[in-house]
Each structure stands twice: as C-alpha cells, then as structure tokens.
Design a protein around this motif. Structure first.
Motif, short mmCIF file in Angstrom:
data_model
loop_
_atom_site.label_atom_id
_atom_site.label_comp_id
_atom_site.label_asym_id
_atom_site.label_seq_id
_atom_site.Cartn_x
_atom_site.Cartn_y
_atom_site.Cartn_z
N SER A 470 0.84 -1.21 0.00
CA SER A 470 0.00 0.00 0.00
C SER A 470 0.87 1.24 0.00
CB SER A 470 -0.92 0.00 1.22
OG SER A 470 -0.16 -0.01 2.41
N PHE A 472 2.65 4.84 -1.26
CA PHE A 472 2.20 6.13 -1.75
C PHE A 472 1.77 6.03 -3.21
CE2 PHE A 472 3.56 9.99 -4.00
CZ PHE A 472 2.81 10.94 -3.33
N ARG A 542 1.98 11.41 8.06
CA ARG A 542 2.34 10.56 6.92
C ARG A 542 1.45 10.86 5.72
NH1 ARG A 542 5.18 8.51 3.74
NH2 ARG A 542 5.64 6.31 3.43
N TRP A 544 -0.09 9.65 2.24
CA TRP A 544 -0.40 8.36 1.61
C TRP A 544 -0.65 8.47 0.10
CZ3 TRP A 544 -4.15 6.33 5.93
CH2 TRP A 544 -3.37 5.78 6.97
N GLU A 558 -2.56 10.51 6.50
CA GLU A 558 -3.15 9.74 7.59
C GLU A 558 -4.04 10.68 8.42
OE1 GLU A 558 -0.64 8.69 10.96
OE2 GLU A 558 0.93 10.02 10.20
#
Length: 776
Positions: A470, A472, A542, A544, A558
């Motif tokens: 999973s 970026f 973070r 994503w 996140e």
C-alpha cells in the motif's frame, strides 16, 4: 607489582557509577608490569591519556557479564564509548585473566587458563613502555621514545582524528550495540583505490556504497591515484585520495569526534556534546537506510513503515524474528513447473541477475523466468523500453516509491487462490502513478484479503506486507470525492487549503487537503509530493497519496485522531495536562530535527505553529504541512533563498522582514514561540499574515513575556518557574521540565539567529529531563 607499575582498571557502562580520575592515574605502563582483571578495585587502576580524553583497560558490558575486552574508550562520553578493542572476537574471563608488558617486549593478554587471547608482534623489539596518547592511540615505545607499535594501525569499527586510513586497513562494524564482535559491514579501500562499503555476510558479499547504480565519476570519485590514503582531521573534515570529501555540520576545532562503521551498515561522523556526554550525528553516508545491503537477510524486504523495517514477502516467513539478518524462508516447496507470480509494486532485489534483456515485453520476461528453473523471481521495469531482470537469489530487497519497477515472485500455482486477480503488468508505465493507481488498489485490497485474511498470516506479517503493498500512490478526483462524501466534513483550514475527513476503500481514515494556488503541471507536482512522501518519521504526518487531475491538486494524509494542538492548548476546558505538553514539546523537536538534519531532503517547514501540530490518540505530536512551502536542497552554506512564502504573524523569525536568506533557524524561532505557549498556556502571537506584513507589528505580548522571563531568571528567585507556568494546571507540573522548556524557548526566539540552538540541541536538552516525571 613494581613501583613503576600502573594498574589498568575496569570501566562499566553508564549503568555503573563512574569512577573518578585519581591523582595517581598514569598514561603509561612500564616494561615488566602485569595486572589481572581483579585489580579493577584499585583506586589507581586508571590508565588515561594526559588530557583525560581517553581511558584504556579492561572493559565489560553490564554488571553481571563475565566477558572482558582490553579496550580504549572516551572517558567523558555518557556510555564510555569504545573506539578500539584488542580482542574484539575473543573476550577473556572475568577471573584470572591478565595483561602484561613482558620483558621481551610483547604486550600480551592472557585468559584464565593461561592461553594467549591476543598479543603484539613486538617480542624481538626493545620496548620500554606502553602509553595512551591524547589522540586515543595506544602505543609501545622504545627507550628513545620511538613508536614501534600502535593501535592506530589496527582499527576496529572507529576512525579517530589524525588516524591515517590506508589500503591495509578497514573499519568493520560491531555485530550490535555494545556487542564488540566483528559484524558484516566494512568500510575499506577497494582494489581500484576507491573507498567503498560492503556487506560481507555468511551467504553473500555485496557492495552498496557509493551508489551502485552510478558510475565512479558520477559518484564524485576517481581511481586515478596510486596512493590509498584518507584522514579525518581535528576540525571534522574527511579527505581521501579517491576525492571523497565530507565534513561535520559543526566543523571546527575543540570538539571530540569519531567516524564509525555502525552495526546497521551506515558510516557516520559523530561529535561529542561536552555537557551531556552524548553523541550527535554530524554527517552520514547513507540517507535512506534501506539502501544498505544485507539488512534483512535472504528473501527479506526493507520497507519504510515509517522507519526502516524488515518484512517478508507473501508466502515467506521470518527465520528468526529476533534476528532479521537470517532473513525469510519459503512456506512452500519449490517446483520448476506449475508456477505463478505474486506482484509487488516498487519492490526490487538488487543483484543476482540471471540475464539482462533489452528491450523485452512483459510476457517475454515472464517466459524467460518460467523456462529457467533457477529463476526465483523477475523484475520488470518500463523506463522508455522494457527491462527484464531474472533473479537466481533474493537478497538486498527494498521497497521504495521512487523505484520504477515491479518484482514478480515465483510461487507454486497451488499457493494462489483461484479468484486472485491476474497479474499482467505489460502495459504499466511506472513513470506515472496515475497509470498504476487502479491496479495498486486492486492488488492492495485483493492480495491483502486473500493472502492474509483467508490464510491466517500473523499480525506482524500482515502489517509488513500491507506496508509493502500500500505504497504512496495517486488517487482520482472522483475517488477522493467519494472518499470524503463529496467533501462534506471539514476538519481544518490552513494557509494551503481546507482539510476534509474521508474513508478509503480499505477502511483507512484519511485527511484530504485541497490545495489552492498550485500552478505546477502534473509531472512537476508529482515530483514534489513524491519527495515529501519519502520523508518518514513518527512525529511527521504521513502522506499516503495525491491527486493531480486537471485543476485539482489534493494530498491524502493519515488521519490524526485528536486534531491540532491549538484546540487543546488554548481550550477553556479539557486543556492539556503537563505530561502531554512535554510530550508535544519533545516530539515536535524530534520531528523538526529530522527535517533539518537527518532526512534525505533538507526541509524548512516555514510555518511551525500549534495549528500545524496534530495529536494522535496518545497525544503524540505529528507535524503537518512540512515540505509544502518549499523543499530546500542542501547547499554549502547550509541555507537557501526562500521568497514569497506565507507564514504566521508572531511565529515568524525577524529574518523574514529583513529579507535575509532563510535557514532552518526560522523554524527554531517558531518552535521557540510555540514551546513558550505550551508552558504558559496562552497565545503569545497574533494570527494570520501574508508575506507583506511588517515584522515589528503585533509582537508586544511575546516581547513582554520574554523580557519578564529573562528578568525572573536573572533574579535567582526560586518561584520564577511557578510564576511562568499556566495557572490552570494548579501546580501539577514538573519543575525541572518546565524550566528546561522555558530556557529552550527563550534561546530559540533570540533575534540573532546565530545565537539560536539547532533542533538537535533542543532535543538533547529535553531528553535529559524526559524521565523526570515527578509533579510539583
């Protein structure tokens, strides 16, 4: 023992009380002298350099250890850091072992049974005495004072200033922290006269530095030299004959330093913080630790989750969870027939290629692997033309969003589920994440479900694979519109745009930021956000993914449960308790220190304020919006010209208004304002302003508080901390932590940026009082 004899004492780590330097301690040992490990209780048992920088003698780890080394260490470092060991792979017993400078000139370390554990080759030389020099060099001298043997000629894992590094020497890592046996990583002059680092493990040997994907001259090196020699000088400047040149970030005289080949395979330059005895990293060879080979063993994959972590691919499991160097083992029996492939995007295993074909279609590459029983996997890349690499072994695995390729692991068909998606990547163009977004969604969800939920894989294995699969990626605008329920729930607004709460298809809760005033094209935008996405730290929010579609520019982060710091710090009710305020101060400092000093790209945040500090469910801080102002490449002057970047009035450093080149010290200033607000519990700054405001306006409250605080400190009154701390806490705070935070904040908001500390220094000061949890 004779009157000229000097005993050498045992020093324990910081867990033992430090032994003070006795007036009878010496820097030399006379010929004919000997002593045993039991002599350590003697008050005169310390052999030190004349300036007391280094100590030498028997050394052990912990209170109950029975293993001893003859070693040299920094006297004043917090952990008595060892820089050399005579018998690193052969420790002696804690009872009956001895060291002696024999009359024949040999310096001998003997074990309990009298066997020789280590000795110098000086038995035929007229050695007069052994001596520990100020440089940390342990030497044997003849009667005329000439050095006939020296420890500098036999380095272990450390190079000291002034210690020549030549073709016959190498730095070999320890096997682990405070574990002195030889590890698997080495720094050495290769046969072509170039300095390199190599992983030399039980199964493979693999050079990994300098960048193995670049040529010699691209790496700034040359092999046109006949002399293999390098040196680290007293200023912290390293120079080598292959043109490798680097220097400490705090370059200058008067600082104790060491260059170490660390157990994790990275070469780092350290400087000693005098007051605390702690080491600070001032240079390191490798910015992304997963570039080190051998870290995760055979079949293992190094993945950022967010810190470098070892994981196993699907259908593999760890050999030993306590030692990832042993790698992963198959959970299936290999066959040359009846094979299928599991696809892992942005993953590669470096080396062990069976072939190299160019060009090749995906199907051609797949067939090459299927027709060769040695092939365990194949890597396929589309970088203009299809590149096919078939693998005979799976070592040096890593996952990186900037790797433009896919690895396909060969497994028996029976290991696959019948309704798993067909893996056919021949049409993929890995230069554009827009082209692979949909396929990654399918693989991340379907593969995760079938491989783990259906097959009962352990939680740790599941997390590892999830981190790999999973990565970026890009999102479509319609996908994010659905994710956020048509951008219904606004959870924040800032200088870069509004933030909406959403839920992805895999049930992850996310924060979607709509950016305004973004003029970059898709490729430029992708390049910038992908760089931000590679920055990983527990105290950074973070990222994503992103969306770049038409006029739409969005970022997917996140979701951080407790929102921004300002909503808790300045609230009338349910305001932050002291332990959470200190946690925020320390965590934010760590995140900024990482951005300024440790990550691959040097990042100035430019808008540090409570609104950009998010708090998770445990009130651990995560810095948001980093990298959005501008990414600053490292330069020789340590600064970068930044213009037309919005900040927040009251948190902006004076150099904004003075039109000076901006450095990381602008973030230090903003952090200083914020940490003072954490202690005092009130807003010390005014609100939003753009780049045209006058710096002198609106600073009255902050300046007033700073003046009062400095006056209280100068007065020497015991109550000065109590008078500064937020009265809503009703005295429930730690006085030592509060005083440290206030003093740190005051130093951070100095008008002269040269007087402000670095964020690394702030982290150090706060860490010193982290364990003091007593409330007033």
């Amino acid at each position: 023992m004779g009157s000229q004899s000097v005993t050498i004492f045992l020093v324990f780590l910081s867990s033992l009380a430090a032994t003070s330097v006795d007036s009878t301690s010496r820097s030399f040992l006379a010929r004919g002298s000997s002593f045993s490990v039991e002599d350590v209780s003697s008050s005169s048992s310390l052999l030190t350099s004349p300036d007391n920088t280094f100590s030498c003698g028997f050394y052990t780890v912990g209170v109950n250890s029975n293993a001893y080394w003859f070693a040299i260490w920094f006297t004043n470092s917090k952990e008595k850091t060892v820089v050399w060991t005579a018998n690193r792979d052969n420790p002696v017993n804690g009872h009956g072992s001895s060291i002696a400078l024999r009359k024949d000139g040999a310096f001998v370390l003997s074990d309990l049974d009298g066997s020789i554990a280590w000795q110098t080759n000086t038995s035929s030389i007229n050695v007069h005495q052994a001596e520990l020099l100020n440089s940390g060099n342990f030497v044997l001298k003849d009667p005329h004072g000439k050095i006939v043997w020296q420890s500098f000629d036999f380095p272990t894992d450390t190079l000291l200033p002034g210690q020549l590094f030549t073709k016959s020497k190498r730095l070999v890592s320890n096997v682990g922290h405070q574990m002195f046996s030889s590890g698997y990583f080495s720094f050495f002059f290769d046969s072509d006269n170039v300095l390199r680092m190599i992983y030399d493990g039980p199964d493979i040997s693999s050079i990994y530095w300098p960048n193995v994907n670049l040529g010699l001259f691209q790496n700034g090196r040359t092999n046109y030299n006949s002399s293999r020699i390098a040196v680290l000088d007293d200023k912290g400047i390293f120079t080598a004959s292959d043109q490798l040149h680097f220097n400490a970030s705090d370059v200058g005289l008067g600082i104790q330093r060491r260059l170490a080949m660390d157990p994790d395979g990275n070469l780092r330059l350290y400087s000693l913080h005098d007051s605390s005895g702690s080491w600070v990293i001032t240079w390191q060879a490798i910015g992304k630790l997963c570039d080190v080979h051998g870290l995760c063993g055979r079949n293992g994959i190094c993945v950022y989750a967010p810190d470098p972590t070892c994981s196993c691919p699907p259908q593999y499991e760890p050999v030993d969870l306590t030692d990832w160097r042993k790698g992963c083992k198959r959970k299936f029996e290999r066959t040359c027939n009846d094979s299928e492939f599991v696809e892992l995007t942005h993953v590669d295993y470096y080396g062990f290629d069976l072939n190299f074909t160019q060009p090749a279609s995906f199907e051609e590459c797949r067939q090459i692997c299927l027709q060769d029983c040695r092939c365990l996997a194949f890597s396929y890349r589309l970088t203009g033309e299809g590149l096919c690499f078939t693998k005979s072994a799976l070592f040096n695995g890593y996952s990186s969003v900037d790797f433009a390729g896919i690895i396909y692991l060969r497994v028996p068909t029976r290991a696959q589920t019948s309704n798993q998606p067909t893996l056919n990547g021949s049409h993929l163009d890995c230069r554009s994440l827009n082209a692979i977004g949909a396929i990654e969604v399918i693989l991340a969800v379907a593969s995760w479900w079938f491989l783990f939920r259906k097959r009962g894989i352990s939680a740790s294995m599941e997390d590892g694979y999830h981190a790999i699969s999973s990565q970026f990626r890009s999102f479509s605008y319609s996908e994010l519109k659905t994710t956020t329920n048509k951008f219904k729930e606004v959870v924040g607004r800032g200088g870069f745009g509004a933030v909406y709460k959403g839920v992805l298809a895999d049930e992850r809760t996310v924060a979607v930021k709509k950016l305004g005033d973004v003029v970059q094209g898709e490729e430029e935008f992708w390049a910038e956000v992908s760089t931000i996405a590679r920055i990983n730290h527990m105290n950074l929010a973070r990222m994503w993914g992103f969306c770049s579609e038409g006029k739409h520019r969005l970022l997917v982060y996140e979701f951080v449960e407790n929102g921004s710091l300002d909503k808790h710090l300045f609230a009338n009710e349910n305001f932050l308790a002291w332990k959470d305020r200190f946690k925020v101060a320390l965590g934010t400092a760590k995140g900024l220190a990482y951005l300024h000093h440790e990550c691959l790209e040097w990042v100035i945040h430019c808008d540090v304020k409570p609104e950009n500090i998010l708090l998770d469910k445990d009130f651990e801080p995560k810095i948001a919006d980093f990298g959005l102002a501008k990414l600053c490449q490292r330069s020789g002057h340590g600064s970068s010209e930044l213009t037309r970047i919005r900040g927040t009035k009251g948190y902006m450093a004076p150099e904004w208004a003075m039109n000076l080149p901006l450095s990381a010290k602008v973030d230090v200033y903003s952090y200083g304002v914020m940490i003072l607000e954490l202690v005092k519990g009130i807003r010390l700054s005014n609100w939003v302003v753009d780049e045209h405001y006058s710096f002198g306006e609106g600073m009255t409250e902050l300046m007033r508080v700073v003046r009062i605080a400095k006056a209280m400190i100068r007065s020497g009154e015991d109550s000065w901390v109590d008078n500064f701390v937020d009265p809503r806490l009703r005295g429930k705070f730690n006085r030592n932590q509060a005083a440290t935070m206030i003093k740190a904040g005051l130093s951070c908001v100095e008008e002269d940026r040269n007087k402000r500390p670095t964020m690394e220094s702030v982290v150090h000061d706060l860490t010193e009082c982290e364990d003091d949890i007593t409330l007033k």
